[in-house]
Motif scaffolding. Structure first.
Motif, mmCIF file in Angstrom:
data_model
loop_
_atom_site.group_PDB
_atom_site.id
_atom_site.type_symbol
_atom_site.label_atom_id
_atom_site.label_comp_id
_atom_site.label_asym_id
_atom_site.label_seq_id
_atom_site.Cartn_x
_atom_site.Cartn_y
_atom_site.Cartn_z
ATOM 1 N N GLU A 1 0.845 -1.182 0.000
ATOM 2 C CA GLU A 1 0.000 0.000 0.000
ATOM 3 C C GLU A 1 0.890 1.245 0.000
ATOM 4 O OE1 GLU A 1 -3.616 1.785 -0.299
ATOM 5 O OE2 GLU A 1 -3.302 -0.376 -0.099
ATOM 6 N N GLY A 2 0.633 2.175 -0.909
ATOM 7 C CA GLY A 2 1.436 3.389 -0.974
ATOM 8 C C GLY A 2 1.253 4.255 0.260
ATOM 9 N N ASP A 3 2.352 4.709 0.845
ATOM 10 C CA ASP A 3 2.313 5.522 2.056
ATOM 11 C C ASP A 3 2.079 6.988 1.686
ATOM 12 O OD1 ASP A 3 2.720 6.867 4.433
ATOM 13 O OD2 ASP A 3 4.454 5.659 5.011
ATOM 14 N N PRO A 4 0.965 7.582 2.133
ATOM 15 C CA PRO A 4 0.715 9.004 1.822
ATOM 16 C C PRO A 4 1.842 9.915 2.293
ATOM 17 C CG PRO A 4 -1.244 7.962 2.725
ATOM 18 C CD PRO A 4 -0.129 6.986 2.915
ATOM 19 N N LYS A 5 2.545 9.514 3.355
ATOM 20 C CA LYS A 5 3.656 10.315 3.872
ATOM 21 C C LYS A 5 4.752 10.486 2.828
ATOM 22 C CE LYS A 5 7.053 10.369 7.648
ATOM 23 N NZ LYS A 5 7.559 9.626 8.833
ATOM 24 N N TYR A 6 4.861 9.505 1.917
ATOM 25 C CA TYR A 6 5.883 9.536 0.872
ATOM 26 C C TYR A 6 5.243 9.608 -0.510
ATOM 27 C CZ TYR A 6 8.936 8.256 4.729
ATOM 28 O OH TYR A 6 9.612 8.251 5.928
ATOM 29 N N GLY A 7 4.138 10.336 -0.613
ATOM 30 C CA GLY A 7 3.501 10.598 -1.897
ATOM 31 C C GLY A 7 2.857 9.395 -2.539
#
Length: 263
Positions: A36-42
């Motif tokens: 899952e892509g981390d919003p903290k790192y875009g």
């Protein structure tokens, strides 16, 4: 995870207008699964082949709407600041200065004097490729440029490469080695390549069957750019995905011809 020697390709990622579509494409073509892509790192989402980290994709930022999709290669470095200093001294340009990425490591992005974009990675918790030279994983890369003299001098001043030339008068191709082991190639772009095509690094991913992979690329909306072609290193083809990012696929088990002589 194992470490990578300085100058060795150690990671690859790409930014896409539609990261979800990219996951679907590469998931079907290469068998990747994604974190899952981390919003903290875009929304940076790591890709896995058989549970091993092999690459990453992320959505394009709104302020980079003109940025075309492209694969980006990282070279390993033990000291990103020292690498940045050598890039400047060699006439390169720092596009992104050394930047800490959480506990994962430190990155930079640069452009060589001939216009080739690349990155470097100083590992922290993230060492880079956990698998390579296998289906679904990174296998090879080539620097493609018209100004080979500048590229050759620059990259050898930044990283500890030893250059060997393929003994063939019909092709200008070098193999850059580390401790006698080939790690990346350098190809001169010929007059048959349209002038509007900028210099670039081609990233190769392994597949079980090159021809079947090309058929899958086309079925998924991508395009064949060159090949398939047999070689002593494997059967390969240059392709692009459905969003236009160029890369290559190679079947390392299907070889043809004798290995070229290096000098």
């Amino acid at each position: 995870m194992t470490g990578h020697p300085e100058g060795a390709p150690c990671w690859a990622d790409a930014v896409f207008p539609d990261a979800g579509a990219a996951k679907d494409f590469y998931g079907e073509l290469l068998g990747w699964t994604f974190a899952e892509g981390d919003p903290k790192y875009g929304g940076y989402a790591q890709a896995y082949a058989d549970g091993a980290a092999v690459a990453a994709v992320m959505p394009r930022m709104p302020d980079a709407a003109e940025q075309p999709p492209a694969w980006n290669l990282y070279f390993a470095t033990p000291d990103a600041d020292a690498t940045a200093a050598r890039i400047r001294a060699g006439g390169g340009t720092l596009v992104v200065e050394p930047m800490r990425v959480g506990e994962f490591g430190t990155m930079l992005t640069a452009r060589d004097p001939s216009g080739v974009h690349f990155s470097a990675w100083q590992p922290g918790g993230h060492q880079g490729f956990e698998k390579r030279d296998a289906p679904g994983a990174f296998c090879w890369a080539e620097v493609n440029t018209r100004d080979t003299d500048s590229a050759d001098a620059f990259f050898r001043s930044v990283f500890p490469f030893e250059a060997k030339r393929i003994a063939d008068e019909h092709v200008d191709y070098q193999v850059w080695q580390l401790d006698g082991r080939p790690v990346i190639g350098r190809m001169r772009l010929g007059p048959e390549v349209p002038a509007e095509v900028p210099p670039y690094i081609s990233v190769y991913f392994g597949v079980d069957d090159c021809d079947a992979a090309v058929a899958t690329v086309r079925r998924l909306g991508g395009a064949l750019r060159f090949g398939p072609m047999g070689s002593p290193f494997g059967r390969f083809a240059a392709v692009s995905d459905q969003q236009g990012a160029a890369f290559a696929v190679i079947d390392l088990a299907t070889t043809e011809g004798e290995m070229p002589r290096l000098e």
